[in-house]
Write a protein that holds these residues in place. Structure first.
Motif, short mmCIF file in Angstrom:
data_model
loop_
_atom_site.label_atom_id
_atom_site.label_comp_id
_atom_site.label_asym_id
_atom_site.label_seq_id
_atom_site.Cartn_x
_atom_site.Cartn_y
_atom_site.Cartn_z
N ARG A 130 -2.06 7.41 0.94
CA ARG A 130 -0.81 6.61 0.34
C ARG A 130 -0.66 5.35 1.55
O ARG A 130 -0.65 5.63 2.51
N GLY A 145 4.01 0.49 0.72
CA GLY A 145 4.33 0.25 -0.74
C GLY A 145 4.00 1.11 -1.63
O GLY A 145 3.86 0.73 -3.03
N ASN A 146 3.58 2.26 -1.24
CA ASN A 146 3.30 3.55 -2.23
C ASN A 146 2.08 3.12 -3.03
O ASN A 146 1.87 4.03 -3.82
N GLU A 147 1.11 2.05 -2.42
CA GLU A 147 0.17 1.90 -3.21
C GLU A 147 -0.97 3.31 -2.74
O GLU A 147 -0.70 3.67 -1.69
N SER A 148 -2.02 3.76 -3.49
CA SER A 148 -2.62 4.96 -3.14
C SER A 148 -4.13 4.60 -3.45
O SER A 148 -4.59 3.97 -4.19
N ARG A 149 -5.03 5.41 -2.73
CA ARG A 149 -6.41 5.33 -2.83
C ARG A 149 -6.70 6.92 -2.85
O ARG A 149 -6.54 7.59 -2.13
#
Length: 388
Positions: free
Chosen positions: A130, A133-137
């Protein structure tokens, strides 16, 4: 996103591992803090000779020529010539290591939290990360290195081990120096820190660190509750200290458990604090993390070159030889002194005062070979006979 190696943790172990990988071996380091080396989670004690051997520039450490150890009624002062201690600029050193990792081709994601990983039927790992900005990969990797420290995040996710249960917990205040002996490190035990231990470390850039630590759950006392009542004018005066502005508060946790031989689980590998390599005597871990991380990186490089995983066994064997026996004795001593009272500490410091420089360094470094232990015991007996 495909990588050869995913390293979870951007401390000295993970960075040193990445720095040894070849440029053609794709490596990603994920580090949960927003910046490498901040916040500081260690007091930074090390040894000049080790730092010179790994090429650390002298501006990243303060050389210590004297080591003082105090209890309530005893004081031991040792002048160090061949075994000089050092206190590190933690942020500077870690960022220096990160520079080496980047030059070797590693990508470093800061502010990136490792969430979970799993291993597929093809042997590759899929890990969820994570970002801010709570973006995940989702990261796919051939190898995954757990350099996450005491939490052992990767091992927990794979069901290969829990986080450390017995830990050293420490807090220290870092000040500007107005007056202090800048080449003397002090360790103190006894009534002021009866449930733990304390230290005074002059650091680079005219800083000084005063800290206390405890072993939990051996005690439920918090080091935060110990340090403020300690810093009285009388205490500071007794060490010849005059402090300037308080610059920051450093706090951290290290494992305080026996060394475990199993650090390689197929293509999932533990290193640094995740592998329990902090010394059980004083909780020193940075130089050991750099050493072990560098060797792991070399072994992963060999795996890449020959297309097989058996070089990882060399890493596991070296770590066992390096730590298993010595840490067995060190952990026994760690448990024993956890129950010490003021009188026990006075007797212990009186014994420490009779050690020579090499014996003291070996004790602090937890390099307790049978020969050194026999030599130290002989010195104690000889001293008692001379006094008689």
């Amino acid at each position: 996103m495909d990588y050869d190696v995913l390293i979870v943790g951007g401390g000295p172990a993970g960075l040193s591992c990445a720095a040894q990988l070849p440029v053609g071996m794709r490596c990603l380091i994920v580090h949960q803090d927003k910046e490498i080396g901040r916040p500081v989670r260690t007091s930074g004690g090390s040894w000049v000779r080790d730092l010179q051997n790994i090429g650390v520039p002298p501006e990243f450490y303060q050389t210590i020529n004297e080591i003082e150890i105090r209890s309530d009624n005893q004081r031991s002062l040792h002048h160090m010539q061949d075994h000089k201690m050092a206190v590190l600029d933690i942020t500077g050193l870690y960022q220096w290591l990160a520079g080496h990792a980047r030059r070797a081709g590693a990508e470093i994601w800061t502010g990136a939290k490792f969430l979970t990983t799993s291993q597929g039927a093809d042997g590759f790992f899929t890990s969820d990360i994570r970002l801010s900005g709570n973006e995940s990969r989702s990261i796919r990797s051939k190898y995954v290195v757990d350099a996450s420290g005491t939490p052992r995040a990767v091992m927990q996710s794979l069901g290969l081990g829990a986080r450390a249960q017995r830990v050293g917990v420490g807090i220290e205040y870092e000040y500007e120096i107005e007056e202090a002996q800048k080449d003397r490190a002090s360790l103190f035990v006894g009534a002021p820190v009866l449930q733990g231990y304390g230290w005074i470390f002059p650091a680079p850039n005219n800083h000084i660190r005063i800290g206390v630590g405890v072993i939990q759950p051996d005690t439920d006392v918090s080091p935060r509750d110990m340090i403020d009542p300690l810093l009285t004018p009388e205490f500071l005066q007794s060490y010849g200290l005059k402090l300037g502005e308080r610059l920051q508060v450093n706090a951290g946790i290290i494992p305080s458990e026996p060394y475990e031989k199993k650090v390689v689980f197929g293509r999932a590998i533990r290193v640094g604090d995740s592998a329990n390599v902090a010394t059980p005597t004083v909780g020193e871990g940075i130089r050991l993390a750099i050493e072990l991380g560098g060797h792991l990186g070399q072994c992963l490089k060999d795996c890449h070159l020959i297309g097989a995983d058996f070089p990882l066994k060399a890493y596991e064997r070296q770590a066992t030889r390096r730590f298993h026996w010595q840490y067995k004795f060190g952990f026994w001593a760690n448990q024993k002194i956890a129950s010490y009272g003021p009188e026990d500490w006075d007797k212990s410091i009186a014994r420490v005062a009779r050690l020579d420089e090499a014996q003291l360094a070996a004790l602090i470094r937890c390099e307790l070979t049978p020969t050194r232990m026999i030599s130290a015991a002989y010195s104690q007996v000889k001293s008692k006979l001379q006094r008689a």
